[in-house]
Write a protein that holds these residues in place. Structure first.
Motif, mmCIF file in Angstrom:
data_model
loop_
_atom_site.group_PDB
_atom_site.id
_atom_site.type_symbol
_atom_site.label_atom_id
_atom_site.label_comp_id
_atom_site.label_asym_id
_atom_site.label_seq_id
_atom_site.Cartn_x
_atom_site.Cartn_y
_atom_site.Cartn_z
ATOM 1 N N ARG A 190 0.647 -1.366 -0.372
ATOM 2 C CA ARG A 190 -0.065 0.173 0.423
ATOM 3 C C ARG A 190 0.858 0.983 0.168
ATOM 4 O O ARG A 190 0.370 2.132 -0.484
ATOM 5 C CB ARG A 190 -0.989 -0.494 0.940
ATOM 6 N N GLY A 191 1.995 1.235 0.554
ATOM 7 C CA GLY A 191 2.920 2.747 0.378
ATOM 8 C C GLY A 191 3.927 2.393 -0.268
ATOM 9 O O GLY A 191 5.015 3.269 -0.182
ATOM 10 N N ALA A 192 4.067 1.530 -1.826
ATOM 11 C CA ALA A 192 5.331 1.489 -2.354
ATOM 12 C C ALA A 192 4.274 1.320 -4.004
ATOM 13 O O ALA A 192 3.301 0.416 -4.215
ATOM 14 C CB ALA A 192 6.081 0.596 -2.330
ATOM 15 N N GLU A 193 4.888 2.357 -4.977
ATOM 16 C CA GLU A 193 4.675 1.749 -5.997
ATOM 17 C C GLU A 193 5.078 1.051 -6.889
ATOM 18 O O GLU A 193 6.200 0.812 -7.099
ATOM 19 C CB GLU A 193 4.530 3.498 -7.063
ATOM 20 N N VAL A 194 4.736 -0.654 -6.957
ATOM 21 C CA VAL A 194 5.282 -1.550 -7.450
ATOM 22 C C VAL A 194 5.487 -2.168 -8.907
ATOM 23 O O VAL A 194 3.977 -2.170 -8.988
ATOM 24 C CB VAL A 194 5.582 -2.600 -6.136
ATOM 25 N N ALA A 195 5.913 -1.756 -9.503
ATOM 26 C CA ALA A 195 6.014 -2.732 -10.864
ATOM 27 C C ALA A 195 5.583 -3.538 -10.900
ATOM 28 O O ALA A 195 6.040 -4.564 -10.435
ATOM 29 C CB ALA A 195 7.232 -2.192 -11.662
ATOM 30 N N PRO A 196 4.170 -3.726 -11.730
ATOM 31 C CA PRO A 196 3.674 -5.240 -11.610
ATOM 32 C C PRO A 196 4.336 -6.404 -13.086
ATOM 33 O O PRO A 196 5.502 -5.909 -13.843
ATOM 34 C CB PRO A 196 2.678 -4.557 -12.153
ATOM 35 N N LEU A 197 4.357 -7.251 -12.060
ATOM 36 C CA LEU A 197 5.397 -7.771 -13.597
ATOM 37 C C LEU A 197 4.345 -8.883 -14.750
ATOM 38 O O LEU A 197 5.125 -9.208 -15.639
ATOM 39 C CB LEU A 197 5.380 -9.962 -12.590
ATOM 40 N N ARG A 198 2.994 -8.372 -14.418
ATOM 41 C CA ARG A 198 2.725 -9.198 -15.737
ATOM 42 C C ARG A 198 3.064 -8.213 -17.587
ATOM 43 O O ARG A 198 2.600 -9.573 -18.305
ATOM 44 C CB ARG A 198 1.147 -8.990 -15.453
ATOM 45 N N PRO A 199 3.199 -6.787 -17.599
ATOM 46 C CA PRO A 199 3.960 -6.426 -18.418
ATOM 47 C C PRO A 199 4.714 -7.252 -19.083
ATOM 48 O O PRO A 199 4.675 -7.488 -20.724
ATOM 49 C CB PRO A 199 4.201 -5.372 -18.633
ATOM 50 N N PHE A 200 5.686 -7.797 -18.501
ATOM 51 C CA PHE A 200 6.694 -8.579 -18.566
ATOM 52 C C PHE A 200 6.304 -9.953 -19.855
ATOM 53 O O PHE A 200 6.725 -10.270 -20.765
ATOM 54 C CB PHE A 200 7.648 -8.794 -17.714
ATOM 55 N N PHE A 201 5.431 -10.461 -19.069
ATOM 56 C CA PHE A 201 4.771 -11.856 -19.594
ATOM 57 C C PHE A 201 4.447 -11.637 -20.581
ATOM 58 O O PHE A 201 4.220 -12.653 -21.999
ATOM 59 C CB PHE A 201 4.093 -12.758 -19.065
ATOM 60 N N ASP A 202 2.903 -10.514 -20.653
ATOM 61 C CA ASP A 202 2.719 -10.216 -22.067
ATOM 62 C C ASP A 202 3.765 -9.963 -23.431
ATOM 63 O O ASP A 202 3.866 -10.336 -24.335
ATOM 64 C CB ASP A 202 1.650 -9.014 -22.397
ATOM 65 N N PHE A 203 4.985 -9.202 -23.131
ATOM 66 C CA PHE A 203 5.574 -8.430 -23.709
ATOM 67 C C PHE A 203 6.606 -10.202 -24.274
ATOM 68 O O PHE A 203 6.507 -10.438 -25.155
ATOM 69 C CB PHE A 203 7.076 -7.549 -23.204
ATOM 70 N N TRP A 204 6.856 -10.589 -23.578
ATOM 71 C CA TRP A 204 7.165 -12.327 -24.197
ATOM 72 C C TRP A 204 6.264 -13.224 -25.250
ATOM 73 O O TRP A 204 7.053 -13.516 -26.344
ATOM 74 C CB TRP A 204 7.919 -12.983 -22.900
ATOM 75 N N GLN A 205 4.927 -12.860 -23.785
ATOM 76 C CA GLN A 205 4.447 -14.181 -25.083
ATOM 77 C C GLN A 205 4.135 -13.231 -26.641
ATOM 78 O O GLN A 205 4.426 -14.134 -27.499
ATOM 79 C CB GLN A 205 2.964 -14.057 -24.252
ATOM 80 N N ASP A 206 3.654 -12.681 -26.480
ATOM 81 C CA ASP A 206 4.290 -11.443 -27.939
ATOM 82 C C ASP A 206 5.196 -11.739 -28.956
ATOM 83 O O ASP A 206 5.449 -12.048 -30.051
ATOM 84 C CB ASP A 206 3.951 -10.077 -27.657
ATOM 85 N N ALA A 207 6.353 -11.677 -28.334
ATOM 86 C CA ALA A 207 7.827 -12.066 -28.868
ATOM 87 C C ALA A 207 8.321 -13.200 -29.808
ATOM 88 O O ALA A 207 8.036 -13.919 -30.651
ATOM 89 C CB ALA A 207 8.966 -12.311 -28.167
ATOM 90 N N LEU A 208 6.936 -14.574 -29.021
ATOM 91 C CA LEU A 208 6.716 -15.688 -29.161
ATOM 92 C C LEU A 208 6.077 -15.868 -30.532
ATOM 93 O O LEU A 208 6.664 -16.529 -31.635
ATOM 94 C CB LEU A 208 6.478 -16.871 -28.045
ATOM 95 N N TYR A 209 4.588 -14.844 -30.296
ATOM 96 C CA TYR A 209 3.936 -15.580 -31.522
ATOM 97 C C TYR A 209 4.781 -15.406 -32.801
ATOM 98 O O TYR A 209 4.787 -15.351 -34.265
ATOM 99 C CB TYR A 209 2.596 -14.208 -31.308
#
Length: 846
Positions: A190-209
């Motif tokens: 709650r007290g921190a703006e933590v970058a999410p991990l999901r965009p990395f996997f979206d990027f990787w999935q797109d790279a595989l396609y």
């Protein structure tokens, strides 16, 4: 292995002036809000979550095995956004450099010809695959995912301890750390703006396609086939393979699921062969193709190298990329970076020397205590610390170094940085408790760590995962080598800058997804496993009911004549089921001894429980965490009760009841939690076939009595088919052949009847075939008609007892036909073979 405690490294939490780093403030503030004992309670809940629904619940057989369980430290490791950006730029440059080296070594090999790399580091490397080398103009080898193990040195600079390109592991564990930490300790986020991990996997999935060839619906395929190739459930990192396949939307396959036909890779599914365009490997490169590489590989795909060379499939990372993990290669990276990229290496390695260079050997021998020694070509081998050796062992090591110096690389023995980590009071790695953290201070202690970061490329750009895996080290741990099977890791936070934007990948153009509810894309191996899981569930239940019925008759002691006849009928059923032999039927003591043997190694119940354990593990990726937990917890209870039987008949009866509860739980979960798709269809089909076969076999033995004693066999049928209450509620009269046989054989509303099973089998076979195959369903319909005609004949007879007494051969024949139906099913869907045909002499002569 270095058995000496680590030297004290710098503290991740403070800067060079001893001040708290700004990005640690939200973490420590969240810890302080937990109050006294709060962190310890959350750590306990986090451990419990990992055991019940995390890695331990995902990895088959890991539950309760501490040597196979990872734990998450409740205190994360934060990284400032600017610091992570610098690391990302350095990792991207290293990835481009490694890709350029890989392209040269499997292409023109100018680096070897011009002396930039020693041939001994390439041709002697088991990761160098000669079948991958080609001087023809081919696309560069695919290097799409890289990882690096980093440590922060005494000067505060991050350095790369090892590059990981051979299916770098840890991504799945990082995902689980983030998921479970966010659920158990939401206050920290709650007290921190933590970058999410999901965009990395979206990027990787797109790279595989984007690696797959462009397809068009007019060509018959609108979507590329992407699969993750895993060694299987026995691999200690299988849990990660399952999580990655889900995150990337790819099929999780094993080598036996794939085949190469005419230079194209296919996945064997229920409806035939499905083409695979991109294969994300989690096997060593040398194990991918037993035809051209390691001939003893049991997990590879014959002909895969040919398909890859012809461009029919893209394998990532490239099979020959494993040679890039050679520790000695790090000694040459700065010069290679200037040569290939015309840039200085931004993210340096830990100081590394290849001892094949005489000057490097002399330098290490002059001060061996300052270095860690590793095999020059094996990136997975642990480091050896000369400082921890006895004088005699050190002398022997120096002799080996002088004799074969080119076999070794030396890295500087740097002290890794430390970070505050949860340590239960009185337990720790030998460090004193840290007093830097406010609140819960006695639960925190500095622990050394190694940071693993991941980066993926799409051919145009590289992007690092905004997080990673920070592995905590014990005094006897190794600084380098493969990721161990268990340990403690921290979730790695990248704190977003206030002015940063969230940028996702540009989606590859794909046509709209068509709605479908078919089961055809289920791999044949998975269907086979689900089918036999269902069969063994029913087989266990059938065996448990038979044993419990026999125990009930033993407990009665002396029998009345009527009960004696009933016991004879039960003995025949037990003999037919191969639970006892004919000699045991004559003696209560011998009967009891053979019944006790069913739970011992080789016994019927023990065999079923072992098979169920194996099959539950093999179908783990088709079950949700809740379903898998329910399966395994009840299965472990059944195995535990069976293991405690000893010589006690009462304990055996209790164990059979526990086994029956397991079967009931599986049936309930399948009915309420599984989509009526491929896995459920075959699980249910296996259950129905096994139960149908058991009912036909039971009826054939129970009715093998003279007409005057047929009532005892009928009573036994009602008991073992769990239909006695239904019979009494329906007829309120004495047991008679026609009503009993109607309820047990012909009643489509009784879930224990033969007819119910055959109706379900016919429907399931129709759903699986979707109109394409009808002969199997027609056979089930014919069996149903046969069973119901037998009951009609008994009902219409002048003497029902006489009519029932002649049924056993017909019922045995029905049982044999059910077994043959199962064989045809296996041949059609699991082995993918054409239907068997009988050839006459005339056809053979032709």
């Amino acid at each position: 292995m270095n058995d000496a405690p680590f030297a004290t490294g710098i503290d991740e939490m403070v800067d060079g002036q001893g001040r708290l780093r700004p990005h640690w403030r939200p973490v420590l503030g969240g810890v302080a809000l937990l109050g006294d004992g709060g962190l310890a309670e959350r750590a306990r809940r986090l451990d419990l979550a990992f055991e019940e629904e995390g890695v331990a619940a995902v990895l088959p057989g890991a539950a309760g095995d501490a040597s196979r369980i990872w734990h998450c430290d409740p205190v994360p490791l934060p990284l400032a956004g600017a610091e992570f950006a610098a690391l990302e730029a350095g990792l991207a440059q290293r990835a481009r450099l490694l890709a350029a080296i890989l392209a040269d070594l499997y292409g023109s090999q100018r680096l070897l010809a011009e002396g930039a790399l020693p041939p001994a580091l390439v041709f002697a490397n088991p990761g160098f695959l000669r079948p991958c080398h080609s001087t023809a103009p081919l696309p560069p080898p695919d290097l799409q995912l890289c990882a690096a193990d980093l440590l922060r040195g005494p000067d505060g600079t991050w350095r790369v301890l090892a590059d990981r390109v051979a299916g770098p592991s840890g991504l799945g564990l990082a995902q689980e750390n983030r998921r479970l930490l966010g659920r158990v300790l939401p206050e920290l986020f709650r007290g921190a703006e933590v970058a999410p991990l999901r965009p990395f996997f979206d990027f990787w999935q797109d790279a595989l396609y984007r690696l797959a060839p462009r397809l068009s619906p007019s060509g018959g395929r609108a979507y590329p086939g992407i699969a993750l190739l895993s060694p299987g459930t026995e691999d200690p990192l299988w849990y990660e393979h399952m999580l990655l396949s889900r995150a990337l939307g790819s099929a999780l396959v094993e080598g036996a699921d794939l085949t190469v036909r005419s230079g194209v890779v296919f996945l064997k599914t229920l409806k035939g062969l499905q083409q695979i365009d991109v294969l994300l490997r989690r096997l060593p490169g040398a194990a991918l193709d037993p035809l051209e590489l390691q001939s003893n590989s049991a997990n590879g795909v014959v002909g895969l190298m040919t398909a890859m060379r012809e461009g029919a499939v893209r394998v990532v990372n490239h099979p020959g990329a494993d040679l890039l993990e050679a520790p000695a290669l790090a000694a040459f990276l700065p010069a290679l970076c200037r040569r290939l990229l015309s840039e200085e290496l931004r993210l340096p390695s830990v100081g590394t020397l290849w001892l094949g260079d005489p000057a490097a050997l002399a330098r290490v021998l002059a001060a061996p205590e300052s270095w860690l020694l590793r095999p020059a070509l094996d990136g997975g081998a642990p480091a050896l610390a000369p400082a921890a050796l006895t004088a005699e062992a050190r002398s022997a090591l120096e002799t080996r170094l002088r004799h074969r110096p080119w076999d070794y690389a030396a890295t500087e023995a740097l002290a890794p940085s430390v970070a505050p980590s949860f340590t239960p009071p009185g337990i720790g790695p030998g460090n004193t408790p840290s007093g830097n953290a406010p609140g819960n201070s006695m639960s925190l202690a500095p622990r050394p760590l190694i940071l693993r970061l991941f980066i993926a490329g799409n051919g145009a750009a590289w992007r690092a995962m905004p997080g990673g895996l920070a592995r905590l080290l014990e005094p006897a741990d190794i600084l380098a080598g493969r990721l161990p099977a268990s340990g403690v890791a921290k979730d790695v936070w990248v704190l977003a800058e206030e002015d940063s934007d969230l940028v996702g990948p540009t989606q590859a153009p794909l046509p709209p997804v068509s709605i479908r509810r078919t089961v055809g894309e289920l791999p044949s191996r998975v269907a086979d496993d689900c089918f036999w899981l269902g069969r063994y569930v029913e087989r266990l239940e059938d065996t448990a009911r038979l044993v419990r019925a026999a125990l009930a008759r033993i407990e009665r002691g002396r029998s009345l004549p009527r009960e004696y006849v009933e016991r004879q009928s039960l003995d025949r059923v037990l003999i037919e089921a191969q639970l006892i032999d004919r000699d045991a039927a004559a003696s209560p003591a011998a009967l009891a001894a053979q019944l006790l043997a069913v739970v011992r190694a080789g016994g019927a119940v023990h065999t079923c429980l072992e098979a169920l354990t194996r099959l539950t593990e093999r179908t783990r990726d088709r079950l949700t965490s809740d379903m898998y937990a329910a399966f395994t917890q009840s299965l472990r209870a059944a195995r535990a009760e069976a293991g405690r039987v000893g010589r006690s008949l009462d304990a055996l009866s209790h164990a059979m009841s526990t086994s029956l509860r397991f079967s009931t739980i599986v049936a309930g979960i399948a009915a309420e939690n599984m989509v009526r798709g491929g896995p459920w269809l075959f699980l249910e089909l296996g259950r129905r076939l096994e139960r149908a076969h058991a009912v036909a076999r039971l009826a054939a033995q129970a009715l093998a009595e003279p007409p005057v004693r047929i009532e005892t066999g009928l009573t036994l049928m009602l008991d073992l088919c769990d239909s006695a209450i239904a019979y009494r509620a329906r007829y309120l009269t004495l047991v008679q052949p026609a009503p009993v046989l109607d309820l047990v054989l012909a009643d489509e509303a009784n879930p224990r009847s033969l007819a119910f099973q055959l109706v379900a089998i016919r429907r399931l076979l129709g759903d699986i075939a979707a109109g394409a195959e009808t002969s199997l369903a027609e056979e089930a319909a014919a069996l149903l008609e046969e069973a119901q005609s037998l009951v009609a004949r008994v009902s219409a007879g002048a003497d029902q007892g006489i009519e029932a007494a002649v049924l056993p051969p017909r019922l045995a024949e029905i049982g044999a036909r059910i077994g043959a139906l199962s064989d045809r099913l296996s041949r059609r869907y699991f082995a993918l073979l054409p239907a068997a045909q009988a050839l006459g002499f005339g056809e053979l002569a032709a």
